[in-house]
Every structure is written in C-alpha cells, then in structure tokens.
Scaffold this motif. Structure first.
Motif, PDB file in Angstrom:
ATOM      1  N   ARG A 194       0.830  -1.198   0.000  1.00 46.64           N
ATOM      2  CA  ARG A 194       0.000   0.000   0.000  1.00 46.64           C
ATOM      3  C   ARG A 194       0.868   1.252   0.000  1.00 46.64           C
ATOM      4  O   ARG A 194       2.038   1.205   0.370  1.00 46.64           O
ATOM      5  N   LEU A 195       0.255   2.360  -0.435  1.00 47.15           N
ATOM      6  CA  LEU A 195       0.935   3.646  -0.351  1.00 47.15           C
ATOM      7  C   LEU A 195       0.856   4.152   1.088  1.00 47.15           C
ATOM      8  O   LEU A 195      -0.019   3.739   1.848  1.00 47.15           O
ATOM      9  N   PRO A 196       1.749   5.070   1.483  1.00 45.20           N
ATOM     10  CA  PRO A 196       1.844   5.416   2.902  1.00 45.20           C
ATOM     11  C   PRO A 196       0.646   6.196   3.435  1.00 45.20           C
ATOM     12  O   PRO A 196       0.205   5.947   4.571  1.00 45.20           O
ATOM     13  N   GLY A 197       0.113   7.149   2.650  1.00 42.62           N
ATOM     14  CA  GLY A 197      -0.993   7.968   3.152  1.00 42.62           C
ATOM     15  C   GLY A 197      -0.690   8.514   4.537  1.00 42.62           C
ATOM     16  O   GLY A 197       0.437   8.921   4.831  1.00 42.62           O
ATOM     17  N   GLU A 198      -1.686   8.483   5.399  1.00 44.08           N
ATOM     18  CA  GLU A 198      -1.509   8.958   6.775  1.00 44.08           C
ATOM     19  C   GLU A 198      -1.188   7.820   7.737  1.00 44.08           C
ATOM     20  O   GLU A 198      -1.067   8.034   8.937  1.00 44.08           O
ATOM     21  N   GLU A 199      -1.074   6.604   7.213  1.00 48.35           N
ATOM     22  CA  GLU A 199      -0.762   5.446   8.066  1.00 48.35           C
ATOM     23  C   GLU A 199       0.425   4.654   7.481  1.00 48.35           C
ATOM     24  O   GLU A 199       0.278   3.493   7.091  1.00 48.35           O
ATOM     25  N   PRO A 200       1.603   5.278   7.423  1.00 46.64           N
ATOM     26  CA  PRO A 200       2.743   4.592   6.808  1.00 46.64           C
ATOM     27  C   PRO A 200       3.245   3.399   7.602  1.00 46.64           C
ATOM     28  O   PRO A 200       4.081   2.642   7.111  1.00 46.64           O
ATOM     29  N   GLN A 201       2.751   3.245   8.844  1.00 42.07           N
ATOM     30  CA  GLN A 201       3.184   2.086   9.639  1.00 42.07           C
ATOM     31  C   GLN A 201       2.687   0.773   9.030  1.00 42.07           C
ATOM     32  O   GLN A 201       3.206  -0.296   9.364  1.00 42.07           O
ATOM     33  N   PHE A 202       1.694   0.859   8.141  1.00 41.67           N
ATOM     34  CA  PHE A 202       1.177  -0.346   7.491  1.00 41.67           C
ATOM     35  C   PHE A 202       1.765  -0.457   6.089  1.00 41.67           C
ATOM     36  O   PHE A 202       1.473   0.347   5.216  1.00 41.67           O
ATOM     37  N   ASP A 203       2.600  -1.459   5.884  1.00 40.03           N
ATOM     38  CA  ASP A 203       3.234  -1.659   4.579  1.00 40.03           C
ATOM     39  C   ASP A 203       2.332  -2.407   3.606  1.00 40.03           C
ATOM     40  O   ASP A 203       2.516  -2.310   2.393  1.00 40.03           O
ATOM     41  N   ASN A 204       1.412  -3.206   4.133  1.00 44.18           N
ATOM     42  CA  ASN A 204       0.648  -4.110   3.270  1.00 44.18           C
ATOM     43  C   ASN A 204      -0.757  -4.308   3.835  1.00 44.18           C
ATOM     44  O   ASN A 204      -1.100  -3.746   4.888  1.00 44.18           O
ATOM     45  N   THR A 205      -1.545  -5.108   3.145  1.00 42.64           N
ATOM     46  CA  THR A 205      -2.949  -5.288   3.520  1.00 42.64           C
ATOM     47  C   THR A 205      -3.206  -6.625   4.226  1.00 42.64           C
ATOM     48  O   THR A 205      -4.363  -7.013   4.402  1.00 42.64           O
ATOM     49  N   VAL A 206      -2.152  -7.316   4.606  1.00 43.01           N
ATOM     50  CA  VAL A 206      -2.319  -8.538   5.395  1.00 43.01           C
ATOM     51  C   VAL A 206      -2.840  -8.167   6.781  1.00 43.01           C
ATOM     52  O   VAL A 206      -2.355  -7.215   7.403  1.00 43.01           O
ATOM     53  N   GLN A 207      -3.831  -8.889   7.250  1.00 40.77           N
ATOM     54  CA  GLN A 207      -4.462  -8.577   8.532  1.00 40.77           C
ATOM     55  C   GLN A 207      -3.740  -9.287   9.689  1.00 40.77           C
ATOM     56  O   GLN A 207      -3.082 -10.314   9.489  1.00 40.77           O
ATOM     57  N   PRO A 208      -3.855  -8.737  10.897  1.00 38.46           N
ATOM     58  CA  PRO A 208      -3.225  -9.398  12.051  1.00 38.46           C
ATOM     59  C   PRO A 208      -3.674 -10.856  12.168  1.00 38.46           C
ATOM     60  O   PRO A 208      -4.856 -11.163  12.015  1.00 38.46           O
ATOM     61  N   GLY A 209      -2.722 -11.730  12.412  1.00 37.53           N
ATOM     62  CA  GLY A 209      -3.050 -13.147  12.562  1.00 37.53           C
ATOM     63  C   GLY A 209      -3.025 -13.929  11.272  1.00 37.53           C
ATOM     64  O   GLY A 209      -3.265 -15.143  11.280  1.00 37.53           O
ATOM     65  N   GLU A 210      -2.750 -13.258  10.142  1.00 34.50           N
ATOM     66  CA  GLU A 210      -2.709 -13.962   8.860  1.00 34.50           C
ATOM     67  C   GLU A 210      -1.264 -14.328   8.496  1.00 34.50           C
ATOM     68  O   GLU A 210      -0.318 -13.651   8.901  1.00 34.50           O
ATOM     69  N   LEU A 211      -1.132 -15.372   7.685  1.00 36.64           N
ATOM     70  CA  LEU A 211       0.172 -15.874   7.257  1.00 36.64           C
ATOM     71  C   LEU A 211       0.155 -16.098   5.749  1.00 36.64           C
ATOM     72  O   LEU A 211      -0.769 -16.733   5.226  1.00 36.64           O
ATOM     73  N   VAL A 212       1.142 -15.580   5.050  1.00 37.29           N
ATOM     74  CA  VAL A 212       1.275 -15.868   3.619  1.00 37.29           C
ATOM     75  C   VAL A 212       1.702 -17.323   3.457  1.00 37.29           C
ATOM     76  O   VAL A 212       2.683 -17.762   4.066  1.00 37.29           O
ATOM     77  N   VAL A 213       0.975 -18.080   2.649  1.00 37.87           N
ATOM     78  CA  VAL A 213       1.304 -19.495   2.455  1.00 37.87           C
ATOM     79  C   VAL A 213       1.847 -19.793   1.059  1.00 37.87           C
ATOM     80  O   VAL A 213       2.525 -20.801   0.857  1.00 37.87           O
ATOM     81  N   ALA A 214       1.538 -18.932   0.084  1.00 37.32           N
ATOM     82  CA  ALA A 214       2.019 -19.194  -1.283  1.00 37.32           C
ATOM     83  C   ALA A 214       1.863 -17.961  -2.152  1.00 37.32           C
ATOM     84  O   ALA A 214       1.141 -17.016  -1.804  1.00 37.32           O
ATOM     85  N   ILE A 215       2.558 -18.000  -3.277  1.00 40.36           N
ATOM     86  CA  ILE A 215       2.429 -16.978  -4.314  1.00 40.36           C
ATOM     87  C   ILE A 215       2.058 -17.695  -5.600  1.00 40.36           C
ATOM     88  O   ILE A 215       2.780 -18.605  -6.036  1.00 40.36           O
TER      89      ILE A 215
END
Length: 331
Positions: A194-215
């Motif tokens: 994601r772009l930084p906007g007013e919340e640059p602490q968030f780099d991406n849209t993965v939610q808390p508790g989620e895990l990337v498993v594959a691409i």
C-alpha cells in the motif's frame, strides 16, 4: 537484548493459533530482515513463531496452468527452479538482482513480500519516523533523502519498498495466498502493498493473525520478451535507486501486450495499466517508448537529494523496453 519466547510448530493452524494467542508475537522464517530489525531495536517481539517446519516449501503447477511458489521456498531455490527459469525468467532475473547469494539462500518468498523499507530514519531510533513510531514525524522529508520515493508519497512518509522480487511479481500479476483465523483468501499483488498515506506504519494489507502461504503465478509468463533492469550505486549487494521490470508480447515488431513495473521509486511497486496500453499495436521503437516513460512518472515529486531519480527512471524505462524488445542487449 530483549527477551522473547520461541515456538516451532509444524502445522499452519497451530502456528496461526500461537501467533493470535500471544500479543506482540512475530512469525520468523529466514530472518534476514527481522533479525536486523531486532538488533537495531526497531522490532521487539516478545515471542517468535518459527514457521520453517510448516509444509510450505514446494513449487507446484496450478490447475489454470500457472505455478504456485510456496512461502518457505528460498529466493535462491525459486530463482534457479527449472520451471521458474523456463516460464518466468523475469522473476528469476529480478530475484538474482537482489541481496547476495548468502542472503538469497536464507530469505524466503513469503519473507521477501514483507521486507521493511531501508530508509535510514526508520532504522535510527533516535530520529523521528512515522512508520516506526506513528505521529513522530518524518525525518527523511527534510533530511538526506537520496534513496527515497518520488511517486505516491505523502506528508507522513517518503519511504520506498526495497524488494526486487515484488517488482517482477507486480509485472506478472501474481496473486498472494494467505491463511488466517477466517480461512484462506487471495490478494492480487497490486493490492498487497500500500501507499503510505496517513498510516505509513502499514506496509501491506495482510491482517493481524494472517500468514502468507504461497504466491501464485498466472500461466502467462512473458518468457520470450522481458527484462529486469536495476540501477544502483554499486554493481552488487545494493538496493535499487530505480528498477524496471518489463514484460512484452510481440507480433513481429508490433507490441501486443505490455507490462511495466517500477521499483525504488514508491512505497509499493509502481505500475499504470492505462500507460502500458499506449504501447499496444505500436512498433517497438524508442520514439514510442519515450512518451510512455513520461506518462509513467507523471506527477513525480523530487525532494532535496533525489530529484535526479525522475530523469533516471525515465531513461531506465526507455532502456528496459528496448532490452525487452531485443532492440539492445540486456545489461
């Protein structure tokens, strides 16, 4: 050294439950970025959930003719995988342009997606940084900002995404598969960072508790006409000042499909499909590439030390398109 507890589950569901049960816990795999952040006190997890035993270390065909890259496959094994080299050479080329052989042997595909910015002010805990400490300010905007973003910036952050792999994934329209408390879902790579906007602490849209498993890579790999051009301060082991991933389909000298993704210039890999469409049906010539380069960086803003990037990236786009169309040799 901050103390932390450690777990090493061998099941995805157990790993997800462990992370959710411990506030402040972090997943760790190769650890090539997280351990650096811990040493610098930028990250202070109170628990590490080591996911290296999870069954996410394979590369397999998908039913739609694409390829699924397990999240725990290392960058080196991905880049040198026979099917990746043959069907997605753009991705192989981009991965091998990043880091060092030692780091690529440890770094995983999932971890590469989560790389934090290499902004000096993010790593220096004595300096203000809205990404590290929201509301503290951005030291880079009026500081030494030579490596920083020129596109998609905000008054809160001008950091860049450091990944080479993700620039190629953006050009290829990869899809990220994540597992979480609500089950499994997919995120197009275009919506992952994601772009930084007013919340640059968030780099991406993965939610808390989620895990990337594959691409997931789509069937179309642009194996005939492609290039990854990376411009940096030294020939190896350096992050991009600018990078360009180009994938083309050609009918003779006519371009029938075009993808152009930029790295080193924004908080996420940068792409404009409406600009790519300017090339469709046209001959591959530098005269046709130049307006595309101008349009791709329209609205770019330079700061005190990085204005040079605007002209640099335009020239890189024209050169990369020429390389992909085989008008000039690949650098």
């Amino acid at each position: 050294m901050n103390s932390f507890s450690y777990a090493r589950p061998d099941d995805v569901a157990v790993a997800l439950d462990d992370l959710t049960a411990h506030t402040g816990a972090k997943f760790i795999a190769g650890g090539t970025n997280l351990l650096d952040l811990m040493k610098e006190n930028v990250e202070r997890p109170n628990r590490l959930v080591d996911i290296n035993r999870l069954p996410l270390s394979s590369i397999t065909d998908t039913e739609d003719g694409g390829l699924r890259l397990g999240a725990l496959v290392t960058n080196a094994d991905t880049a040198y995988h026979e099917q990746v080299e043959k069907r997605y050479p753009l991705l192989s080329q981009a991965i091998l342009a990043g880091a060092s052989p030692q780091l690529r042997n440890m770094a995983t595909n999932g971890g590469n997606l989560f790389q934090r910015t290499r902004c000096y002010y993010f790593y220096d805990t004595a300096m203000p940084c809205n990404k590290r400490q929201p509301g503290s300010g951005c030291g880079a905007i009026n500081g030494h900002n030579r490596i920083h973003a020129i596109l998609g910036t905000s008054t809160s952050c001008i950091a860049t995404n450091p990944s080479d792999m993700c620039v190629a994934l953006r050009a290829l329209d990869a899809v990220i598969r994540v597992s979480g408390p609500s089950g499994e879902r997919t995120i197009p790579i275009a919506d992952f960072h994601r772009l930084p906007g007013e919340e640059p602490q968030f780099d991406n849209t993965v939610q808390p508790g989620e895990l990337v498993v594959a691409i997931d890579l789509p069937a179309k790999g642009f194996s005939d006409y492609h290039t990854y051009l990376k411009l940096r301060d030294r020939a190896s082991y350096a992050f991009a000042l600018v990078s360009v991933a180009v994938a083309l389909d050609m009918d003779g000298d006519q371009i029938t499909d075009a993808r152009i993704a930029l790295g080193g210039v924004a908080h996420k890999p940068w792409r404009k499909s409406e600009v790519e469409a300017m090339l469709i049906g046209k001959p591959a010539t530098k005269a046709n590439f130049q307006p595309v380069a101008e349009a791709l960086v329209e609205g770019a803003r330079g700061y005190e030390h990085n204005t040079f990037k605007i002209e640099l990236v335009k020239r890189a786009i024209v050169r990369a398109l020429g390389q992909a169309a085989k008008l000039e040799p690949t650098a």
